[in-house]
Scaffold this motif. Structure first.
Motif, PDB file in Angstrom:
ATOM      1  N   ARG A  91      -2.982  -3.402   9.281  1.00 21.78           N
ATOM      2  CA  ARG A  91      -2.625  -3.523   7.866  1.00 21.78           C
ATOM      3  C   ARG A  91      -1.131  -3.854   7.766  1.00 21.78           C
ATOM      4  O   ARG A  91      -0.290  -2.948   7.792  1.00 21.78           O
ATOM      5  N   THR A  97       5.799  -2.475  -3.891  1.00 23.03           N
ATOM      6  CA  THR A  97       4.496  -2.256  -3.278  1.00 23.03           C
ATOM      7  C   THR A  97       3.692  -1.252  -4.079  1.00 23.03           C
ATOM      8  O   THR A  97       2.477  -1.433  -4.306  1.00 23.03           O
ATOM      9  N   ARG A  98       4.343  -0.179  -4.514  1.00 19.68           N
ATOM     10  CA  ARG A  98       3.646   0.825  -5.345  1.00 19.68           C
ATOM     11  C   ARG A  98       3.201   0.205  -6.669  1.00 19.68           C
ATOM     12  O   ARG A  98       2.117   0.505  -7.180  1.00 19.68           O
ATOM     13  N   ILE A 106       0.421   2.300  -3.650  1.00 19.69           N
ATOM     14  CA  ILE A 106       0.446   2.934  -2.326  1.00 19.69           C
ATOM     15  C   ILE A 106       1.854   3.330  -1.958  1.00 19.69           C
ATOM     16  O   ILE A 106       2.814   2.903  -2.587  1.00 19.69           O
ATOM     17  N   THR A 116       1.482  -6.369   0.081  1.00 18.42           N
ATOM     18  CA  THR A 116       0.340  -5.535   0.461  1.00 18.42           C
ATOM     19  C   THR A 116      -0.503  -6.117   1.585  1.00 18.42           C
ATOM     20  O   THR A 116      -1.575  -5.598   1.885  1.00 18.42           O
ATOM     21  N   ARG A 153       9.498  -0.850  -1.375  1.00 20.92           N
ATOM     22  CA  ARG A 153       8.541   0.242  -1.576  1.00 20.92           C
ATOM     23  C   ARG A 153       8.170   0.369  -3.046  1.00 20.92           C
ATOM     24  O   ARG A 153       7.006   0.596  -3.387  1.00 20.92           O
ATOM     25  N   ILE A 156       1.530  -4.044   5.961  1.00 16.90           N
ATOM     26  CA  ILE A 156       2.173  -3.634   4.712  1.00 16.90           C
ATOM     27  C   ILE A 156       3.636  -3.372   5.038  1.00 16.90           C
ATOM     28  O   ILE A 156       3.981  -2.381   5.685  1.00 16.90           O
ATOM     29  N   ALA A 187       0.004  -2.033  -5.781  1.00 16.46           N
ATOM     30  CA  ALA A 187      -1.224  -1.434  -5.257  1.00 16.46           C
ATOM     31  C   ALA A 187      -1.282   0.092  -5.360  1.00 16.46           C
ATOM     32  O   ALA A 187      -2.269   0.694  -4.941  1.00 16.46           O
ATOM     33  N   ASP A 231       3.921 -13.697  -5.462  1.00 12.55           N
ATOM     34  CA  ASP A 231       3.390 -12.772  -4.475  1.00 12.55           C
ATOM     35  C   ASP A 231       3.993 -12.905  -3.084  1.00 12.55           C
ATOM     36  O   ASP A 231       3.770 -12.043  -2.230  1.00 12.55           O
TER      37      ASP A 231
END
Length: 222
Positions: free
Chosen positions: A40, A216-217, A222, A101, A213, A42, A220, A113
């Motif tokens: 993954r 990213t949150r 996360i 992501t 970070r 990420i 998604a 993106d």
């Protein structure tokens, strides 16, 4: 002063036949970054793991990264300018191939993106090499050269070497070890910031990793 060689694999990791595993076995004090899900990609999670590994190392850190691991290492190094002695970035993956992501797909909007907007475009805080190939399926040489210029890295073009991995015949890789040792020798007399933990540069919410970070949150959760 003792130093640590930190091995940072790329997407899907580096198995026992990979040149990174070979270099890890050649160098006393080498260790592999932990707590990464290699399946993954990420970047926020990977860069955080690299930064944590740098913080836990007992001395100056030489980073030896491959592919997507190069992107994570660049973000982490930007947060730890006093801890990183140098970086060898081999076959850095094209950040336009990823989003915050993971891998991009046909539905991802290019400008919105692309992971490229989250990669530092300034000189790294330590001497660095970008080792690239003329026929790498994960990054064009022109893209590798662009990022090398952004990071203030020396670009080393090793010709048609694919993605510089097992599939392209790069198991034991004496040339790669020689490049690392050449970089280390060139930096022997360069000053390095304090290695005391109390002086670690923590940029807080304005660091590249903190902004990544947060984004990213947002995307998604996360």
């Amino acid at each position: 002063m003792s130093h640590t060689t930190l091995i940072v694999p790329g997407f899907q990791g580096s198995g026992p036949a990979h040149w990174q595993s070979w270099i890890e076995a050649q160098l006393p004090g080498a260790r592999r970054v932990a707590n990464i899900d290699w399946e993954r990609p990420i970047l926020a999670r990977w860069a955080n793991a690299v930064r944590d590994a740098i913080d836990r190392s007992p001395g100056p850190v030489w980073v030896v990264a491959h592919s997507f691991g190069c992107l994570a290492s660049v973000v982490a190094a930007a947060d730890r300018p006093d801890r990183v002695a140098g970086l060898m970035l081999v076959a850095p993956a094209d950040p336009d191939r990823f989003t915050p992501t993971g891998l991009r797909d046909a539905t991802d909007h290019h400008d919105r993106d692309s992971l490229a907007q989250w990669i530092p475009r300034h000189a790294l805080p330590a001497p660095s090499l970008v080792v690239a190939s003329t026929n790498d399926p994960w990054v064009r040489l022109s893209s590798a050269a662009y990022w090398a210029d952004c990071w203030g890295s020396q670009l080393v073009d090793i010709g048609p070497a694919g993605h510089i991995n097992v599939d392209s015949g790069h198991g034991p890789w004496p040339q790669g070890l020689a490049l690392l040792q050449r970089l280390q020798a060139a930096c022997e007399d360069l000053p390095l910031g304090s290695i005391d933990n109390s002086s670690i540069n923590r940029r807080g919410r304005h660091s590249a990793l903190a902004r990544l970070r947060h984004r990213t949150r947002q995307i998604a959760g996360i």
